[in-house]
Scaffold this motif. Structure first.
Motif, PDB file in Angstrom:
ATOM      1  N   GLU A  21       0.636  -1.134  -0.048  1.00  0.00           N
ATOM      2  CA  GLU A  21      -0.090  -0.046   0.021  1.00  0.00           C
ATOM      3  C   GLU A  21       0.798   1.306   0.013  1.00  0.00           C
ATOM      4  O   GLU A  21       0.393   2.233  -0.523  1.00  0.00           O
ATOM      5  N   LYS A  22       1.973   1.108   0.531  1.00  0.00           N
ATOM      6  CA  LYS A  22       2.961   2.646   0.875  1.00  0.00           C
ATOM      7  C   LYS A  22       3.818   2.622  -0.646  1.00  0.00           C
ATOM      8  O   LYS A  22       4.602   3.421  -0.660  1.00  0.00           O
ATOM      9  N   ARG A  23       3.652   1.822  -1.666  1.00  0.00           N
ATOM     10  CA  ARG A  23       4.435   1.974  -2.555  1.00  0.00           C
ATOM     11  C   ARG A  23       3.687   1.716  -4.028  1.00  0.00           C
ATOM     12  O   ARG A  23       2.683   1.118  -4.097  1.00  0.00           O
ATOM     13  N   ASP A  76       9.453  -0.210  -8.343  1.00  0.00           N
ATOM     14  CA  ASP A  76       9.416   1.526  -7.880  1.00  0.00           C
ATOM     15  C   ASP A  76      10.585   1.784  -7.081  1.00  0.00           C
ATOM     16  O   ASP A  76      10.727   1.487  -6.278  1.00  0.00           O
ATOM     17  N   ASN A  77      10.823   3.123  -7.710  1.00  0.00           N
ATOM     18  CA  ASN A  77      12.120   3.596  -7.018  1.00  0.00           C
ATOM     19  C   ASN A  77      11.494   5.167  -6.749  1.00  0.00           C
ATOM     20  O   ASN A  77      11.591   6.257  -7.323  1.00  0.00           O
ATOM     21  N   ASP A  78      10.991   5.119  -5.298  1.00  0.00           N
ATOM     22  CA  ASP A  78      10.214   6.524  -4.806  1.00  0.00           C
ATOM     23  C   ASP A  78       9.444   7.157  -5.947  1.00  0.00           C
ATOM     24  O   ASP A  78       9.502   8.373  -6.238  1.00  0.00           O
ATOM     25  N   GLY A  79       8.636   6.251  -6.222  1.00  0.00           N
ATOM     26  CA  GLY A  79       7.389   6.859  -7.062  1.00  0.00           C
ATOM     27  C   GLY A  79       7.744   6.956  -8.745  1.00  0.00           C
ATOM     28  O   GLY A  79       7.004   7.358  -9.480  1.00  0.00           O
ATOM     29  N   ALA A  80       8.966   6.309  -9.053  1.00  0.00           N
ATOM     30  CA  ALA A  80       9.421   6.433 -10.318  1.00  0.00           C
ATOM     31  C   ALA A  80       9.612   5.004 -11.046  1.00  0.00           C
ATOM     32  O   ALA A  80      10.326   4.206 -10.112  1.00  0.00           O
ATOM     33  N   PHE A  93      21.894  -3.355 -10.229  1.00  0.00           N
ATOM     34  CA  PHE A  93      21.524  -2.134 -10.969  1.00  0.00           C
ATOM     35  C   PHE A  93      20.286  -2.033 -10.768  1.00  0.00           C
ATOM     36  O   PHE A  93      19.366  -2.465 -10.346  1.00  0.00           O
ATOM     37  N   ASN A  94      20.059  -0.419 -10.710  1.00  0.00           N
ATOM     38  CA  ASN A  94      18.729   0.072 -10.618  1.00  0.00           C
ATOM     39  C   ASN A  94      18.777   1.374 -11.517  1.00  0.00           C
ATOM     40  O   ASN A  94      19.291   2.375 -11.340  1.00  0.00           O
TER      41      ASN A  94
END
Length: 107
Positions: A21-23, A76-80, A93-94
């Motif tokens: 729920e938080k991401r 998900d990387n902080d909303g991206a 890798f990210n």
């Protein structure tokens, strides 16, 4: 799609997915059935990565030659949206994907 500059793919950005729920959960091909709300977005594929269509889906080839389905890489990387994993040498890798546009209707 292979070899094109500025390759893009359409994803679903899913909100409120049970146990996440938080991401945001990103999916290719379909909305998450567990999402409270989904929106369709189009993202740029990073340079050096290739996208090819096969009989039923698309596959993404990493610069080191490994082939993935989009849902194997998406995170998900902080909303991206990003590609997350390890390369052939075991290095992490990210890689953030460039978000192009969104469709708030989720169509």
């Amino acid at each position: 799609m292979k070899g094109e500059d500025n390759m893009t793919i359409e994803l679903y950005k899913n909100y409120g997915v049970l146990s996440a729920e938080k991401r945001t959960i990103y999916t290719y091909g379909n909305k998450s059935e567990q999402a409270d709300f989904s929106e369709k977005i189009e993202v740029k594929i990073p340079d050096g990565w290739e996208v090819e269509k096969n009989e039923t889906d698309i596959v993404i080839t990493a610069p080191w030659g490994w082939v993935y389905t989009p849902n194997e890489l998406l995170y998900d990387n902080d909303g991206a949206p990003c590609f997350l994993g390890t390369d052939k040498d075991g290095r992490f890798f990210n890689i953030e994907l460039g978000e192009e546009r969104g469709d708030k209707n989720g169509n």
